[in-house]
Design an enzyme around this catalytic site. Structure first.
Site, PDB file in Angstrom:
ATOM      1  CB  ALA A  79      25.723 -10.651 -14.130  1.00 30.18           C
ATOM      2  CB  THR A 120      19.461 -13.824  -9.065  1.00 28.94           C
ATOM      3  OG1 THR A 120      18.131 -13.922  -9.465  1.00 28.94           O
ATOM      4  CG2 THR A 120      20.168 -14.706  -9.769  1.00 28.94           C
ATOM      5  CG  ASP A 121      14.809 -14.588  -6.457  1.00 28.09           C
ATOM      6  OD1 ASP A 121      15.088 -14.373  -7.626  1.00 28.09           O
ATOM      7  OD2 ASP A 121      13.806 -13.865  -6.203  1.00 28.09           O
ATOM      8  CD  GLU A 122      15.737 -15.056 -12.525  1.00 28.32           C
ATOM      9  OE1 GLU A 122      16.357 -15.697 -13.463  1.00 28.32           O
ATOM     10  OE2 GLU A 122      15.177 -13.934 -12.786  1.00 28.32           O
ATOM     11  CE1 TYR A 147      21.174 -13.171 -14.521  1.00 29.76           C
ATOM     12  CE2 TYR A 147      19.057 -13.975 -13.705  1.00 29.76           C
ATOM     13  CZ  TYR A 147      20.175 -13.417 -13.541  1.00 29.76           C
ATOM     14  OH  TYR A 147      20.692 -12.455 -12.646  1.00 29.76           O
ATOM     15  CB  ALA A 149      22.033 -22.622 -15.653  1.00 28.69           C
ATOM     16  CE  LYS A 151      24.264 -13.634 -10.862  1.00 23.22           C
ATOM     17  NZ  LYS A 151      25.165 -12.528 -10.629  1.00 23.22           N
ATOM     18  CE  LYS A 186      17.223  -7.219 -16.791  1.00 29.30           C
ATOM     19  NZ  LYS A 186      18.613  -6.489 -17.215  1.00 29.30           N
ATOM     20  N   GLY A 272      10.103 -21.649 -20.772  1.00 30.07           N
ATOM     21  CA  GLY A 272      10.620 -22.134 -19.364  1.00 30.07           C
ATOM     22  C   GLY A 272      10.411 -21.161 -18.447  1.00 30.07           C
ATOM     23  CG  HIS A 273       7.582 -17.111 -17.687  1.00 35.42           C
ATOM     24  ND1 HIS A 273       6.579 -16.227 -18.262  1.00 35.42           N
ATOM     25  CD2 HIS A 273       8.177 -16.257 -16.798  1.00 35.42           C
ATOM     26  CE1 HIS A 273       6.645 -15.041 -17.584  1.00 35.42           C
ATOM     27  NE2 HIS A 273       7.758 -14.972 -16.620  1.00 35.42           N
TER      28      HIS A 273
HETATM   29  P1  NAD Z   1      22.837  -4.826 -15.498  1.00 33.08           P
HETATM   30  O1  NAD Z   1      22.623  -5.590 -16.638  1.00 33.08           O
HETATM   31  O2  NAD Z   1      21.723  -3.681 -15.549  1.00 33.08           O
HETATM   32  O3  NAD Z   1      24.203  -4.374 -15.275  1.00 33.08           O
HETATM   33  C1  NAD Z   1      25.316  -5.063 -15.575  1.00 33.08           C
HETATM   34  C2  NAD Z   1      26.617  -4.452 -15.759  1.00 33.08           C
HETATM   35  O4  NAD Z   1      27.683  -5.152 -15.889  1.00 33.08           O
HETATM   36  C3  NAD Z   1      26.771  -3.519 -16.971  1.00 33.08           C
HETATM   37  O5  NAD Z   1      26.952  -2.152 -16.587  1.00 33.08           O
HETATM   38  C4  NAD Z   1      27.574  -4.099 -17.961  1.00 33.08           C
HETATM   39  O6  NAD Z   1      28.314  -3.351 -18.690  1.00 33.08           O
HETATM   40  C5  NAD Z   1      28.444  -4.754 -16.816  1.00 33.08           C
HETATM   41  N1  NAD Z   1      29.239  -6.058 -17.330  1.00 33.08           N
HETATM   42  C6  NAD Z   1      28.685  -7.003 -18.175  1.00 33.08           C
HETATM   43  N2  NAD Z   1      29.573  -8.010 -18.666  1.00 33.08           N
HETATM   44  C7  NAD Z   1      30.923  -7.403 -18.122  1.00 33.08           C
HETATM   45  C8  NAD Z   1      32.134  -7.825 -18.153  1.00 33.08           C
HETATM   46  N3  NAD Z   1      32.378  -8.850 -18.816  1.00 33.08           N
HETATM   47  N4  NAD Z   1      33.035  -6.893 -17.615  1.00 33.08           N
HETATM   48  C9  NAD Z   1      32.828  -5.951 -16.881  1.00 33.08           C
HETATM   49  N5  NAD Z   1      31.316  -5.665 -16.992  1.00 33.08           N
HETATM   50  C10 NAD Z   1      30.661  -6.200 -17.320  1.00 33.08           C
HETATM   51  O7  NAD Z   1      22.384  -5.808 -14.128  1.00 33.08           O
HETATM   52  P2  NAD Z   1      21.788  -5.567 -12.956  1.00 33.08           P
HETATM   53  O8  NAD Z   1      20.246  -5.607 -13.060  1.00 33.08           O
HETATM   54  O9  NAD Z   1      22.241  -4.328 -12.212  1.00 33.08           O
HETATM   55  O10 NAD Z   1      22.148  -6.722 -11.994  1.00 33.08           O
HETATM   56  C11 NAD Z   1      23.444  -6.437 -11.323  1.00 33.08           C
HETATM   57  C12 NAD Z   1      23.578  -8.042 -10.596  1.00 33.08           C
HETATM   58  O11 NAD Z   1      22.711  -7.881  -9.728  1.00 33.08           O
HETATM   59  C13 NAD Z   1      23.783  -9.099 -11.451  1.00 33.08           C
HETATM   60  O12 NAD Z   1      25.057  -9.778 -11.046  1.00 33.08           O
HETATM   61  C14 NAD Z   1      22.641  -9.772 -11.323  1.00 33.08           C
HETATM   62  O13 NAD Z   1      22.489 -11.281 -11.431  1.00 33.08           O
HETATM   63  C15 NAD Z   1      22.286  -9.571  -9.980  1.00 33.08           C
HETATM   64  N6  NAD Z   1      20.688  -9.260  -9.630  1.00 33.08           N
HETATM   65  C16 NAD Z   1      19.964  -8.676 -10.498  1.00 33.08           C
HETATM   66  C17 NAD Z   1      18.484  -8.405 -10.026  1.00 33.08           C
HETATM   67  C18 NAD Z   1      17.496  -7.708 -10.666  1.00 33.08           C
HETATM   68  O14 NAD Z   1      16.581  -7.767 -10.241  1.00 33.08           O
HETATM   69  N7  NAD Z   1      18.079  -6.756 -11.589  1.00 33.08           N
HETATM   70  C19 NAD Z   1      17.934  -9.185  -8.677  1.00 33.08           C
HETATM   71  C20 NAD Z   1      19.016  -9.859  -8.132  1.00 33.08           C
HETATM   72  C21 NAD Z   1      20.251 -10.081  -8.544  1.00 33.08           C
HETATM   73  O1  DAU Z   2      14.563 -12.476  -9.462  1.00 31.75           O
HETATM   74  C1  DAU Z   2      15.710 -11.907  -9.547  1.00 31.75           C
HETATM   75  C2  DAU Z   2      15.808 -11.519 -11.173  1.00 31.75           C
HETATM   76  O2  DAU Z   2      14.824 -10.617 -11.709  1.00 31.75           O
HETATM   77  C3  DAU Z   2      17.358 -11.003 -11.592  1.00 31.75           C
HETATM   78  O3  DAU Z   2      18.109 -12.153 -11.152  1.00 31.75           O
HETATM   79  C4  DAU Z   2      17.362 -10.787 -13.066  1.00 31.75           C
HETATM   80  O4  DAU Z   2      18.705 -10.326 -13.521  1.00 31.75           O
HETATM   81  C5  DAU Z   2      16.329  -9.838 -13.346  1.00 31.75           C
HETATM   82  O5  DAU Z   2      16.206  -9.277 -14.789  1.00 31.75           O
HETATM   83  C6  DAU Z   2      14.962 -10.339 -13.039  1.00 31.75           C
HETATM   84  O6  DAU Z   2      14.624 -11.539 -13.896  1.00 31.75           O
HETATM   85  P1  DAU Z   2      13.187 -11.556 -14.275  1.00 31.75           P
HETATM   86  O7  DAU Z   2      13.005 -12.423 -15.317  1.00 31.75           O
HETATM   87  O8  DAU Z   2      12.145 -12.076 -13.210  1.00 31.75           O
HETATM   88  O9  DAU Z   2      12.942 -10.048 -14.734  1.00 31.75           O
HETATM   89  P2  DAU Z   2      12.339  -9.502 -16.193  1.00 31.75           P
HETATM   90  O10 DAU Z   2      12.042  -8.001 -15.891  1.00 31.75           O
HETATM   91  O11 DAU Z   2      12.651  -9.621 -17.377  1.00 31.75           O
HETATM   92  O12 DAU Z   2      10.627  -9.880 -15.999  1.00 31.75           O
HETATM   93  C7  DAU Z   2       9.850  -9.767 -14.978  1.00 31.75           C
HETATM   94  C8  DAU Z   2       8.539 -10.768 -15.144  1.00 31.75           C
HETATM   95  O13 DAU Z   2       7.918 -10.034 -16.186  1.00 31.75           O
HETATM   96  C9  DAU Z   2       8.598 -12.005 -15.639  1.00 31.75           C
HETATM   97  O14 DAU Z   2       7.905 -12.891 -15.336  1.00 31.75           O
HETATM   98  C10 DAU Z   2       8.584 -11.981 -17.269  1.00 31.75           C
HETATM   99  C11 DAU Z   2       7.654 -10.851 -17.246  1.00 31.75           C
HETATM  100  N1  DAU Z   2       7.730  -9.937 -18.530  1.00 31.75           N
HETATM  101  C12 DAU Z   2       8.823  -9.253 -18.993  1.00 31.75           C
HETATM  102  C13 DAU Z   2       8.978  -8.417 -19.836  1.00 31.75           C
HETATM  103  C14 DAU Z   2      10.270  -7.910 -20.322  1.00 31.75           C
HETATM  104  C15 DAU Z   2       6.560  -9.611 -18.990  1.00 31.75           C
HETATM  105  O15 DAU Z   2       5.359 -10.124 -18.965  1.00 31.75           O
HETATM  106  N2  DAU Z   2       6.625  -8.835 -20.239  1.00 31.75           N
HETATM  107  C16 DAU Z   2       7.809  -8.149 -20.713  1.00 31.75           C
HETATM  108  O16 DAU Z   2       7.604  -7.268 -21.606  1.00 31.75           O
END
Ligand code: NAD
Ligand code: DAU
Length: 331
Positions: A79, A120-122, A147, A149, A151, A186, A272-273
């Site tokens: 994703a 994701t829970d989002e 994002y 939307a 998902k 992140k 939209g945070h």
């Molecule tokens: P990430 O951005 O670290 O990794 C995404 C991977 O997908 C990358 O390796 C990228 O190269 C690959 N990718 C992107 N577009 C592609 C395409 N068109 N074809 C093939 N590969 C492609 O993401 P993540 O944080 O590891 O999240 C993985 C999954 O988990 C996502 O679906 C995300 O929505 C979900 N998720 C993430 C979190 C979180 O906190 N990070 C929480 C809940 C769910």
């Molecule tokens: O809840 C699951 C989601 O968690 C996943 O679906 C997403 O892929 C993953 O990126 C994550 O989304 P968030 O938007 O919650 O994560 P992020 O790490 O971008 O930000 C976490 C919180 O911190 C959010 O409230 C925004 C804030 N933030 C983020 C950054 C990058 C800051 O305050 N400062 C920052 O520099």
């Protein structure tokens, strides 16, 4: 099983591949486009007898067809995953998260294979800071960002393919993950690496937004349990009951890294945070016996800080560009 893992070079996917190859009998083929978020170094050290990487796009129907034909199950992580990027440029999110998931579903349908879709829970939107309610698997989708939307749309496609075509698919909706190999755009790794390069951590708005932090290995154990024992067509929520404000997280990082706890900057808020996420994951506990192993966030955070300290070559080449992009949007 022979697993196709989409997005296996990303944060959660690469940790999943290590956990599967090192902890189960399943073999893995990763398909990953290696976007800016994919890192081949995250898959270093895996044995060629158990693991193969195919660089390619999940939107490529012929490639997906060939890979899925030759496996037992697909675990779909690929994703575009970062909310801030989706606000600046939503196009890639529509392409990969919607069109890409459609191609995954079509390949799985043609070959009657098992699918687990990682979400994701989002998709459920957000909760007020003082709301005692939690998301449940029946909460209606109400996403806020491009994002989330995209998902939510991908989840709906999976549900439609289950109902219309009888696909053997499950969905998990997980809270925020932390741990090794997370891209430094992140929140947690951005602040850890900021401290390591001598920058001050950056908090959006007032830092009062709440996230429920789960260690990536716990998320992946939930994915494995659902893949192996989940009921077809079901949605499982994954959470940690580890709610913290962003300010509390930054203060914990600063203290663990020997800095004053107030040595951070408040910067422009995310449009939209979402205020707060919290999930009721009792279905996963009661049906599949899953519960988080990393119960102590400070301990998991300490290990994550150590990982970034010890693996500077993994993140350093991207640091300047990531910060330049944030600076351009006053974040
Ligand atoms: P990430 O951005 O670290 O990794 C995404 C991977 O997908 C990358 O390796 C990228 O190269 C690959 N990718 C992107 N577009 C592609 C395409 N068109 N074809 C093939 N590969 C492609 O993401 P993540 O944080 O590891 O999240 C993985 C999954 O988990 C996502 O679906 C995300 O929505 C979900 N998720 C993430 C979190 C979180 O906190 N990070 C929480 C809940 C769910
Ligand atoms: O809840 C699951 C989601 O968690 C996943 O679906 C997403 O892929 C993953 O990126 C994550 O989304 P968030 O938007 O919650 O994560 P992020 O790490 O971008 O930000 C976490 C919180 O911190 C959010 O409230 C925004 C804030 N933030 C983020 C950054 C990058 C800051 O305050 N400062 C920052 O520099």
């Amino acid at each position: 099983m022979r697993l196709v893992v989409t997005g296996g070079a990303g944060f959660i996917g690469s940790n999943f591949v290590h956990q599967v190859v090192e902890g189960t009998d399943h073999d893995v083929v990763v398909i990953d486009r290696l976007t800016y978020a994919g890192n081949i170094a995250s898959l270093a050290g895996l044995p060629a007898s158990r693991f193969r990487l195919v660089q390619g796009d999940i939107c490529d129907a012929a490639l997906m067809d060939a890979l899925v034909a030759d496996c037992d199950a697909v675990v779909h992580f690929a994703a575009e995953s970062h909310n801030d990027n989706s606000i600046g440029d939503p196009g890639p999110f529509i392409q990969t998260n919607l069109v890409g998931t459609f191609q995954v579903l079509e390949a799985v349908r043609r070959h009657s294979k098992r699918l687990h879709h990682v979400s994701t829970d989002e998709v459920y939107g957000d909760l007020a800071l003082d709301d005692p309610a939690k998301f449940t698997p029946d909460t209606p989708y109400n996403p806020s960002s491009p994002y989330s939307a995209s998902k939510a749309g991908s989840n709906m496609l999976v549900r439609a393919w289950v109902r219309t075509y009888g696909l053997n698919a499950t969905i998990s909706n997980c809270s925020n993950n932390y741990g090794p190999r997370q891209h430094i755009e992140k929140f947690i790794p951005r602040q850890i690496t900021n401290v390591l390069v001598g920058r001050r951590p950056k908090l959006y708005g007032s830092g009062a937004n709440v996230r429920d932090w789960l260690h990536v290995e716990d998320h992946n154990l939930a994915v494995l349990a659902i893949l192996e024992r989940g009921r077809p067509g079901q949605t499982y929520l994954v959470g940690a009951d580890g709610e913290l404000t962003n300010r509390q997280v930054v203060e914990a990082i600063l203290l663990e890294m020997g800095q004053p706890p107030d040595a951070y900057d408040l910067v422009r808020d995310r449009p939209g945070h979402d205020l707060r996420y919290a999930s009721d994951w009792s279905k996963l506990r009661e049906e599949l016996g899953w519960r988080p192993i990393y119960r102590d966030f400070r301990q998991g955070l300490r290990a994550t800080i150590d990982w970034y300290r010890s693996n500077e070559a993994w993140w350093r080449p991207q640091k300047a560009a990531v910060e330049a992009k944030y600076e351009a949007s006053a974040q």
